[in-house]
Design a protein around this motif. Structure first.
Motif, PDB file in Angstrom:
ATOM      1  N   ALA A  22       9.794  -4.478   9.756  1.00 44.82           N
ATOM      2  CA  ALA A  22       9.039  -5.015   8.613  1.00 44.82           C
ATOM      3  C   ALA A  22       8.606  -6.443   8.879  1.00 44.82           C
ATOM      4  CB  ALA A  22       9.891  -4.932   7.348  1.00 44.82           C
ATOM      5  N   GLU A  23       9.503  -7.246   9.451  1.00 47.80           N
ATOM      6  CA  GLU A  23       9.185  -8.646   9.757  1.00 47.80           C
ATOM      7  C   GLU A  23       8.118  -8.755  10.831  1.00 47.80           C
ATOM      8  OE1 GLU A  23       9.276 -12.819   9.888  1.00 47.80           O
ATOM      9  OE2 GLU A  23      10.040 -11.417   8.380  1.00 47.80           O
ATOM     10  N   ALA A  24       8.084  -7.778  11.753  1.00 46.70           N
ATOM     11  CA  ALA A  24       7.119  -7.814  12.857  1.00 46.70           C
ATOM     12  C   ALA A  24       5.685  -7.798  12.360  1.00 46.70           C
ATOM     13  CB  ALA A  24       7.358  -6.645  13.807  1.00 46.70           C
ATOM     14  N   GLN A  25       5.469  -7.305  11.132  1.00 48.67           N
ATOM     15  CA  GLN A  25       4.107  -7.292  10.582  1.00 48.67           C
ATOM     16  C   GLN A  25       3.578  -8.704  10.349  1.00 48.67           C
ATOM     17  OE1 GLN A  25       2.729  -4.205  10.401  1.00 48.67           O
ATOM     18  NE2 GLN A  25       4.737  -3.601  11.214  1.00 48.67           N
ATOM     19  N   ASN A  26       4.476  -9.677  10.312  1.00 48.49           N
ATOM     20  CA  ASN A  26       4.085 -11.071  10.067  1.00 48.49           C
ATOM     21  C   ASN A  26       3.886 -11.871  11.345  1.00 48.49           C
ATOM     22  OD1 ASN A  26       4.428 -10.640   7.249  1.00 48.49           O
ATOM     23  ND2 ASN A  26       6.630 -10.984   7.466  1.00 48.49           N
ATOM     24  N   HIS A  27       3.998 -11.198  12.510  1.00 51.52           N
ATOM     25  CA  HIS A  27       3.914 -11.904  13.781  1.00 51.52           C
ATOM     26  C   HIS A  27       2.863 -11.262  14.671  1.00 51.52           C
ATOM     27  CE1 HIS A  27       7.601 -14.230  12.956  1.00 51.52           C
ATOM     28  NE2 HIS A  27       7.971 -13.136  12.305  1.00 51.52           N
ATOM     29  N   GLY A  29       0.851 -10.607  18.436  1.00 53.26           N
ATOM     30  CA  GLY A  29       1.132 -10.380  19.848  1.00 53.26           C
ATOM     31  C   GLY A  29      -0.103  -9.804  20.501  1.00 53.26           C
ATOM     32  N   PRO A  30      -0.211  -9.887  21.814  1.00 50.98           N
ATOM     33  CA  PRO A  30      -1.380  -9.332  22.505  1.00 50.98           C
ATOM     34  C   PRO A  30      -1.534  -7.845  22.203  1.00 50.98           C
ATOM     35  CG  PRO A  30      -0.046 -10.665  23.996  1.00 50.98           C
ATOM     36  CD  PRO A  30       0.751 -10.493  22.750  1.00 50.98           C
ATOM     37  N   ARG A  31      -2.785  -7.415  22.133  1.00 53.26           N
ATOM     38  CA  ARG A  31      -3.058  -6.008  21.887  1.00 53.26           C
ATOM     39  C   ARG A  31      -2.401  -5.152  22.976  1.00 53.26           C
ATOM     40  NH1 ARG A  31      -9.162  -4.347  20.694  1.00 53.26           N
ATOM     41  NH2 ARG A  31      -8.661  -5.728  18.944  1.00 53.26           N
ATOM     42  N   GLY A  32      -1.754  -4.104  22.540  1.00 52.19           N
ATOM     43  CA  GLY A  32      -1.086  -3.215  23.484  1.00 52.19           C
ATOM     44  C   GLY A  32       0.304  -3.658  23.877  1.00 52.19           C
ATOM     45  N   LYS A  33       0.780  -4.786  23.303  1.00 55.07           N
ATOM     46  CA  LYS A  33       2.120  -5.276  23.615  1.00 55.07           C
ATOM     47  C   LYS A  33       2.905  -5.528  22.324  1.00 55.07           C
ATOM     48  CE  LYS A  33       0.966  -7.381  28.082  1.00 55.07           C
ATOM     49  NZ  LYS A  33       1.025  -8.604  28.903  1.00 55.07           N
ATOM     50  N   PRO A  34       3.233  -4.454  21.598  1.00 56.64           N
ATOM     51  CA  PRO A  34       3.947  -4.617  20.328  1.00 56.64           C
ATOM     52  C   PRO A  34       5.324  -5.231  20.498  1.00 56.64           C
ATOM     53  CG  PRO A  34       3.968  -2.317  21.039  1.00 56.64           C
ATOM     54  CD  PRO A  34       3.019  -3.039  21.953  1.00 56.64           C
ATOM     55  N   GLY A  35       5.868  -5.179  21.721  1.00 54.21           N
ATOM     56  CA  GLY A  35       7.193  -5.740  21.948  1.00 54.21           C
ATOM     57  C   GLY A  35       7.271  -7.225  21.687  1.00 54.21           C
ATOM     58  N   ILE A  36       6.157  -7.936  21.862  1.00 48.67           N
ATOM     59  CA  ILE A  36       6.177  -9.383  21.625  1.00 48.67           C
ATOM     60  C   ILE A  36       6.346  -9.679  20.144  1.00 48.67           C
ATOM     61  CG2 ILE A  36       4.781 -11.486  21.751  1.00 48.67           C
ATOM     62  CD1 ILE A  36       3.717 -10.534  24.407  1.00 48.67           C
ATOM     63  N   ALA A  37       5.605  -8.965  19.295  1.00 47.33           N
ATOM     64  CA  ALA A  37       5.754  -9.147  17.854  1.00 47.33           C
ATOM     65  C   ALA A  37       7.173  -8.786  17.422  1.00 47.33           C
ATOM     66  CB  ALA A  37       4.734  -8.298  17.108  1.00 47.33           C
ATOM     67  N   TRP A  38       7.738  -7.734  18.023  1.00 51.44           N
ATOM     68  CA  TRP A  38       9.104  -7.332  17.698  1.00 51.44           C
ATOM     69  C   TRP A  38      10.091  -8.444  18.073  1.00 51.44           C
ATOM     70  CZ3 TRP A  38      11.339  -2.820  15.617  1.00 51.44           C
ATOM     71  CH2 TRP A  38      12.724  -2.730  15.734  1.00 51.44           C
ATOM     72  N   ARG A  39       9.934  -9.023  19.269  1.00 50.87           N
ATOM     73  CA  ARG A  39      10.854 -10.075  19.703  1.00 50.87           C
ATOM     74  C   ARG A  39      10.716 -11.325  18.828  1.00 50.87           C
ATOM     75  NH1 ARG A  39       9.652  -7.842  24.830  1.00 50.87           N
ATOM     76  NH2 ARG A  39       7.997  -9.333  25.258  1.00 50.87           N
ATOM     77  N   ALA A  41       9.866 -11.280  15.693  1.00 50.84           N
ATOM     78  CA  ALA A  41      10.504 -10.927  14.431  1.00 50.84           C
ATOM     79  C   ALA A  41      12.018 -10.989  14.556  1.00 50.84           C
ATOM     80  CB  ALA A  41      10.060  -9.531  14.002  1.00 50.84           C
ATOM     81  N   ALA A  42      12.549 -10.481  15.671  1.00 52.44           N
ATOM     82  CA  ALA A  42      13.992 -10.532  15.896  1.00 52.44           C
ATOM     83  C   ALA A  42      14.478 -11.981  15.940  1.00 52.44           C
ATOM     84  CB  ALA A  42      14.344  -9.811  17.198  1.00 52.44           C
ATOM     85  N   GLN A  43      13.684 -12.848  16.563  1.00 57.17           N
ATOM     86  CA  GLN A  43      14.044 -14.262  16.622  1.00 57.17           C
ATOM     87  C   GLN A  43      14.056 -14.878  15.227  1.00 57.17           C
ATOM     88  OE1 GLN A  43      11.321 -17.607  18.121  1.00 57.17           O
ATOM     89  NE2 GLN A  43      12.659 -17.246  19.888  1.00 57.17           N
ATOM     90  N   ALA A  44      13.039 -14.591  14.436  1.00 55.11           N
ATOM     91  CA  ALA A  44      12.952 -15.158  13.087  1.00 55.11           C
ATOM     92  C   ALA A  44      14.142 -14.716  12.230  1.00 55.11           C
ATOM     93  CB  ALA A  44      11.636 -14.745  12.433  1.00 55.11           C
ATOM     94  N   THR A 260      16.750 -13.881  21.438  1.00 54.41           N
ATOM     95  CA  THR A 260      16.820 -15.208  22.030  1.00 54.41           C
ATOM     96  C   THR A 260      16.072 -16.194  21.157  1.00 54.41           C
ATOM     97  OG1 THR A 260      16.198 -16.553  23.944  1.00 54.41           O
ATOM     98  CG2 THR A 260      14.766 -14.683  23.425  1.00 54.41           C
ATOM     99  N   LEU A 261      16.500 -17.451  21.197  1.00 54.73           N
ATOM    100  CA  LEU A 261      15.792 -18.508  20.478  1.00 54.73           C
ATOM    101  C   LEU A 261      14.836 -19.253  21.394  1.00 54.73           C
ATOM    102  CD1 LEU A 261      18.390 -20.017  17.995  1.00 54.73           C
ATOM    103  CD2 LEU A 261      17.045 -17.928  17.851  1.00 54.73           C
ATOM    104  N   ASP A 262      14.735 -18.814  22.643  1.00 54.32           N
ATOM    105  CA  ASP A 262      13.786 -19.441  23.550  1.00 54.32           C
ATOM    106  C   ASP A 262      12.360 -19.133  23.100  1.00 54.32           C
ATOM    107  OD1 ASP A 262      15.877 -20.315  25.112  1.00 54.32           O
ATOM    108  OD2 ASP A 262      15.812 -18.579  26.456  1.00 54.32           O
ATOM    109  N   PRO A 263      11.393 -20.028  23.386  1.00 59.91           N
ATOM    110  CA  PRO A 263      10.001 -19.766  23.007  1.00 59.91           C
ATOM    111  C   PRO A 263       9.513 -18.426  23.559  1.00 59.91           C
ATOM    112  CG  PRO A 263      10.249 -22.026  23.749  1.00 59.91           C
ATOM    113  CD  PRO A 263      11.547 -21.343  24.062  1.00 59.91           C
ATOM    114  N   ILE A 264       8.790 -17.690  22.739  1.00 61.81           N
ATOM    115  CA  ILE A 264       8.266 -16.380  23.151  1.00 61.81           C
ATOM    116  C   ILE A 264       6.765 -16.486  23.335  1.00 61.81           C
ATOM    117  CG2 ILE A 264       7.988 -13.965  22.478  1.00 61.81           C
ATOM    118  CD1 ILE A 264      10.565 -14.242  20.866  1.00 61.81           C
TER     119      ILE A 264
END
Length: 264
Positions: A22-27, A29-39, A41-44, A260-264
């Motif tokens: 649900a949080e990933a909808q607010n982030h 990421g490059p098209r075709g790479k949903p994992g970035i939005a997920w990461r 969201a996980a960080q947030a 991780t809290l490192d920049p994504i």
């Protein structure tokens, strides 16, 4: 555990995959790479968990405040605000800091520019591919006819433009920042006085041929005028740094898995 991503666990507290989705909808990421939005969201949500855990450890309570008409803090938002207000120490922003920031480049602080502009609008529905292509071709033909010569611009605008400004030869008068749609303003910023856009500019109204008749770039503002704005910006930046440092300290003392809290 998600099929693609590990469970996110913060000091023994598992963050539900559904909450991350649900949080990933607010982030973004490059098209075709949903994992970035997920990461992201996980960080947030990891940061949120760290802050709420610390608020609970300190046994904080907080009364929800109104953020805007009809928008009141949630209980968790109120607790996080109360924690940051109590825990984050703001460095002092002195008059010397403010003056030094201004002196670093006074040219950054100018009054708003003014553009005297004219245009020829070839109206179309930008969502209609065929109509838009035809309008663009027509605008390109007008630019070719002008061939960089602005002398006939007003005559051409009066005959070809689909805007009411055609009665004034396409003249729009003086425009400041925010007076036109973003694409139009960006084109004005890229032009020099008496230049015509080399390519048509698309907005929601159609395709534009734009001429910048004259520009007033704005005057450098005196220190006394911009000091409050600089102070506010320095305070905001200092608060952001101090908050990040506080969160980093919480993370260093915590057990975190799956994020991780490192920049994504």
């Amino acid at each position: 555990m998600n099929a693609l991503f590990p469970d996110v666990i913060v000091n023994g507290e598992t963050i539900a995959p559904a909450a991350i989705a649900a949080e990933a909808q607010n982030h973004s990421g490059p098209r075709g790479k949903p994992g970035i939005a997920w990461r992201k969201a996980a960080q947030a949500l990891t940061i949120r968990a760290l802050l709420l855990q610390e608020a609970a450890r300190r046994r904080l309570t907080a009364e929800a405040q109104e953020l805007a008409p009809g928008r009141v803090e949630t209980e968790e938002e109120a607790l996080i605000r109360a924690l940051l207000e109590e825990a984050v120490e703001m460095p002092e922003i002195t008059a010397d800091h403010v003056r030094a920031e201004w002196a670093r480049d006074p040219d950054r602080f100018r009054s708003a520019p003014l553009w005297d502009a004219s245009h020829i609008l070839i109206a179309c529905d930008p969502h209609d591919a065929a109509e838009s292509a035809a309008a663009k071709a027509r605008a390109e033909a007008l630019i070719a006819r002008l061939d960089g010569d602005a002398k006939g611009f007003a005559t051409l605008a009066a005959r070809e433009s689909d805007c009411g400004s055609k009665s004034a030869g396409g003249a729009l008068g003086q425009l400041g920042p925010g007076d036109s749609v973003p694409e139009f303003e960006a084109a004005l910023r890229a032009l020099k006085a008496e230049e015509i856009t080399p390519e048509p500019v698309q907005t929601r109204h159609g395709w534009h041929v734009i001429r910048l008749n004259a520009v007033a770039p704005g005057e450098v503002l005196p220190f006394e005028t911009v000091a409050p704005k600089i102070t506010q910006a320095l305070e905001k930046a200092a608060w952001a740094r101090a908050s990040r440092d506080f969160i980093a300290g919480l993370a260093a003392r915590s057990e975190i898995a799956g994020a991780t809290l490192d920049p994504i």
